[in-house]
Write a protein that holds these residues in place. Structure first.
Motif, PDB file in Angstrom:
ATOM      1  N   LEU A  14      12.266 -19.061  55.528  1.00  0.00           N
ATOM      2  CA  LEU A  14      12.764 -19.722  54.318  1.00  0.00           C
ATOM      3  C   LEU A  14      11.596 -20.095  53.403  1.00  0.00           C
ATOM      4  CD1 LEU A  14      15.296 -22.116  56.080  1.00  0.00           C
ATOM      5  CD2 LEU A  14      15.942 -20.323  54.450  1.00  0.00           C
ATOM      6  N   SER A  42      14.280 -26.200  49.758  1.00  0.00           N
ATOM      7  CA  SER A  42      15.053 -27.396  50.109  1.00  0.00           C
ATOM      8  C   SER A  42      15.521 -27.337  51.566  1.00  0.00           C
ATOM      9  CB  SER A  42      16.255 -27.527  49.172  1.00  0.00           C
ATOM     10  OG  SER A  42      16.994 -28.685  49.465  1.00  0.00           O
ATOM     11  N   LYS A  43      16.029 -26.177  51.967  1.00  0.00           N
ATOM     12  CA  LYS A  43      16.495 -26.032  53.345  1.00  0.00           C
ATOM     13  C   LYS A  43      15.322 -26.091  54.325  1.00  0.00           C
ATOM     14  CE  LYS A  43      19.557 -23.290  56.265  1.00  0.00           C
ATOM     15  NZ  LYS A  43      20.466 -22.124  56.352  1.00  0.00           N
ATOM     16  N   GLY A  61      10.753 -18.269  49.843  1.00  0.00           N
ATOM     17  CA  GLY A  61      10.693 -19.139  48.668  1.00  0.00           C
ATOM     18  C   GLY A  61       9.405 -18.942  47.892  1.00  0.00           C
ATOM     19  N   LEU A  87       8.672 -27.402  47.142  1.00  0.00           N
ATOM     20  CA  LEU A  87       9.942 -27.753  46.502  1.00  0.00           C
ATOM     21  C   LEU A  87       9.694 -28.476  45.186  1.00  0.00           C
ATOM     22  CD1 LEU A  87      13.001 -27.990  46.423  1.00  0.00           C
ATOM     23  CD2 LEU A  87      12.834 -29.952  47.995  1.00  0.00           C
ATOM     24  N   HIS A 136      11.355 -25.419  37.099  1.00  0.00           N
ATOM     25  CA  HIS A 136      12.745 -25.181  36.723  1.00  0.00           C
ATOM     26  C   HIS A 136      13.271 -26.275  35.794  1.00  0.00           C
ATOM     27  CE1 HIS A 136      17.133 -24.279  37.669  1.00  0.00           C
ATOM     28  NE2 HIS A 136      16.630 -23.106  37.349  1.00  0.00           N
ATOM     29  N   GLU A 180      15.963 -19.323  42.531  1.00  0.00           N
ATOM     30  CA  GLU A 180      16.179 -18.753  43.852  1.00  0.00           C
ATOM     31  C   GLU A 180      15.309 -19.444  44.905  1.00  0.00           C
ATOM     32  OE1 GLU A 180      15.751 -17.037  41.082  1.00  0.00           O
ATOM     33  OE2 GLU A 180      16.901 -15.158  41.076  1.00  0.00           O
ATOM     34  N   ILE A 197      14.261 -22.677  44.960  1.00  0.00           N
ATOM     35  CA  ILE A 197      14.597 -24.085  45.232  1.00  0.00           C
ATOM     36  C   ILE A 197      15.480 -24.273  46.465  1.00  0.00           C
ATOM     37  CG2 ILE A 197      15.903 -26.066  44.329  1.00  0.00           C
ATOM     38  CD1 ILE A 197      14.644 -25.358  41.558  1.00  0.00           C
ATOM     39  N   PRO A 198      16.617 -23.543  46.587  1.00  0.00           N
ATOM     40  CA  PRO A 198      17.443 -23.759  47.790  1.00  0.00           C
ATOM     41  C   PRO A 198      16.735 -23.378  49.087  1.00  0.00           C
ATOM     42  CG  PRO A 198      18.304 -21.942  46.462  1.00  0.00           C
ATOM     43  CD  PRO A 198      17.263 -22.616  45.643  1.00  0.00           C
ATOM     44  N   LEU A 199      15.849 -22.390  49.023  1.00  0.00           N
ATOM     45  CA  LEU A 199      15.097 -22.001  50.217  1.00  0.00           C
ATOM     46  C   LEU A 199      14.114 -23.090  50.621  1.00  0.00           C
ATOM     47  CD1 LEU A 199      14.451 -18.298  49.174  1.00  0.00           C
ATOM     48  CD2 LEU A 199      15.910 -19.039  51.054  1.00  0.00           C
ATOM     49  N   LYS A 253      13.536 -34.893  39.487  1.00  0.00           N
ATOM     50  CA  LYS A 253      13.598 -34.534  40.907  1.00  0.00           C
ATOM     51  C   LYS A 253      12.219 -34.128  41.417  1.00  0.00           C
ATOM     52  CE  LYS A 253      18.418 -32.938  41.170  1.00  0.00           C
ATOM     53  NZ  LYS A 253      19.282 -31.774  41.446  1.00  0.00           N
ATOM     54  N   LYS A 269      14.352 -29.692  54.788  1.00  0.00           N
ATOM     55  CA  LYS A 269      15.280 -30.439  55.647  1.00  0.00           C
ATOM     56  C   LYS A 269      15.090 -30.086  57.128  1.00  0.00           C
ATOM     57  CE  LYS A 269      18.828 -30.904  52.070  1.00  0.00           C
ATOM     58  NZ  LYS A 269      20.106 -30.359  51.540  1.00  0.00           N
TER      59      LYS A 269
END
Length: 301
Positions: free
Chosen positions: A42, A63-64, A46, A78, A85, A57, A59-61, A90, A67
C-alpha cells in the motif's frame, strides 16, 4: 501463500527501483488482491502514484497503510499527498502527528510553514520556519523562506539579516540579491544598492542567462519562497504595466509626463530584474545613478 506474496513484493520493488512504474503498479495491485492489508505494498504503490502527481489515488493507499502501521513515514506520506491535493487543514493535522513521532523532522516543519502560509497564518508560518533554523541553523530552505517572509511583511532588518546569512553560505541566488539591493535602498544606502545591482547584472549572471538564474534560484523544496516570489512577481508586473501605460500616455501629452526621480528609477530597475529583463533594468539603473549624482552628489552611501 506467504512465499508467493513475498515474491510478488520483491518483484514489484525491483521494477519500481528500475523506474518501471507501470509494471510495478501491476505487481503491487496483484499482490493487494491477494492480501489487501499488506501495508508495504500500500505504501509503495501510494509513492508511485504520488511521484506521478496522482494524489487522489495515493491518499486512500497512504491512509490505509497508516491505519495498519502507524509510523512517521506513513503519516508524513499521507500529509504530503493531502497537501498536494489541496486538503490543507487535513494535511496540517497529519503533519503535527508526524512531529509527535519525530519532533525534529525538518521536512514536516517546512511543509507546516508552507501550509500555514497558504492559509494566511503569518504567526504559525514564522514559528515553523524558525523551528527549522533552531534544529539546523544553516538550513538553506528555511533561511531563504524567512528572508522572503520578512521582506513581504516589510520587516526589512530581519529580512536583510537572513539574506546575508543565506548568501554567505549559498552564494548566487539572484532573487535574494535583488531583494537585498531594494532593502539597502529603502534603508538609505543608495550607492551600495546601486553598486550591488550593477555588479549582479554585469558579472554574477550576465545578460544571456539571467532568466535561467532567476528560475534556478529556488528548488522544489523551497515552497515558502516560491509562493512569496509568485506574489512579488505579480505585483511587479502590475506596477510595470502601470508605468508602461503612463509612458504610452506621455506620447500623447508629453507636457503632463514627469520622468521618474532617482529612487523611482531604481525601483523600476528592480522591477525589471524581477521580471527577467536585465537590459531594461540596467538602463534605469544607469539613469538612477546619473539622477542621484546630479541631485545629491554629496550624500553618503
Amino acid at each position: 501463500m506467504a512465499q508467493e506474496i513475498q515474491s510478488l513484493f520483491n518483484e514489484a520493488v525491483r521494477l519500481e527501483r528500475n523506474g518501471e512504474w507501470d509494471r510495478a503498479e501491476i505487481q503491487y495491485k496483484i499482490l493487494l488482491e491477494k492480501d489487501p492489508n499488506y501495508h508495504l505494498a500500500l505504501q509503495n504503490l501510494g509513492v508511485i502514484y504520488a511521484k506521478q502527481g496522482k494524489h487522489a489515488e495515493a491518499i486512500p493507499l497512504f491512509s490505509k497503510a497508516y491505519k495498519l502501521h502507524t509510523n512517521v513515514k506513513n503519516c508524513y506520506n499521507l500529509a504530503v499527498s493531502l497537501y498536494k491535493h489541496e486538503e490543507t487543514e487535513k494535511a496540517i493535522s497529519f503533519l503535527k502527528q508526524t512531529l509527535t513521532f519525530e519532533k525534529k523532522f525538518i521536512s514536516a516543519h517546512l511543509l507546516l510553514a508552507q501550509a500555514y502560509q497558504k492559509l494566511g497564518n503569518d504567526e504559525k508560518t514564522e514559528v515553523y520556519l524558525t523551528n527549522v533554523i533552531k534544529i539546523e541553523p544553516d538550513h538553506k530552505s528555511a533561511l531563504g523562506g524567512l528572508a522572503m517572509f520578512y521582506y513581504e511583511r516589510n520587516r526589512f532588518p530581519e529580512s536583510l539579516k537572513m539574506i546575508e546569512r543565506y548568501l554567505i553560505l549559498y552564494p548566487g541566488n539572484a532573487q535574494l540579491k535583488i531583494i537585498q539591493s531594494e532593502i539597502l535602498s529603502k534603508q538609505g544606502h543608495y550607492k551600495a544598492s546601486a553598486t550591488l545591482l550593477a555588479t549582479m547584472v554585469k558579472e554574477d549572471v550576465g545578460f544571456t542567462n539571467f532568466n535561467d538564474s532567476l528560475q534556478a534560484a529556488w528548488k522544489e523544496e523551497d515552497g515558502v519562497a516560491h509562493e512569496s516570489l509568485a506574489r512579488i512577481q505579480t505585483k511587479a508586473k502590475k506596477k510595470l504595466k502601470e508605468f508602461q501605460t503612463k509612458l504610452e500616455l506621455s506620447k500623447e501629452n508629453p507636457e503632463e509626463f514627469s520622468p521618474p526621480d532617482a529612487q523611482e528609477a531604481l525601483d523600476l530597475s528592480l522591477l525589471y530584474l524581477f521580471n527577467g529583463n536585465p537590459e531594461k533594468a540596467m538602463q534605469y539603473l544607469v539613469f538612477a545613478q546619473k539622477m542621484k549624482e546630479t541631485t545629491d552628489p554629496d550624500r553618503p552611501s
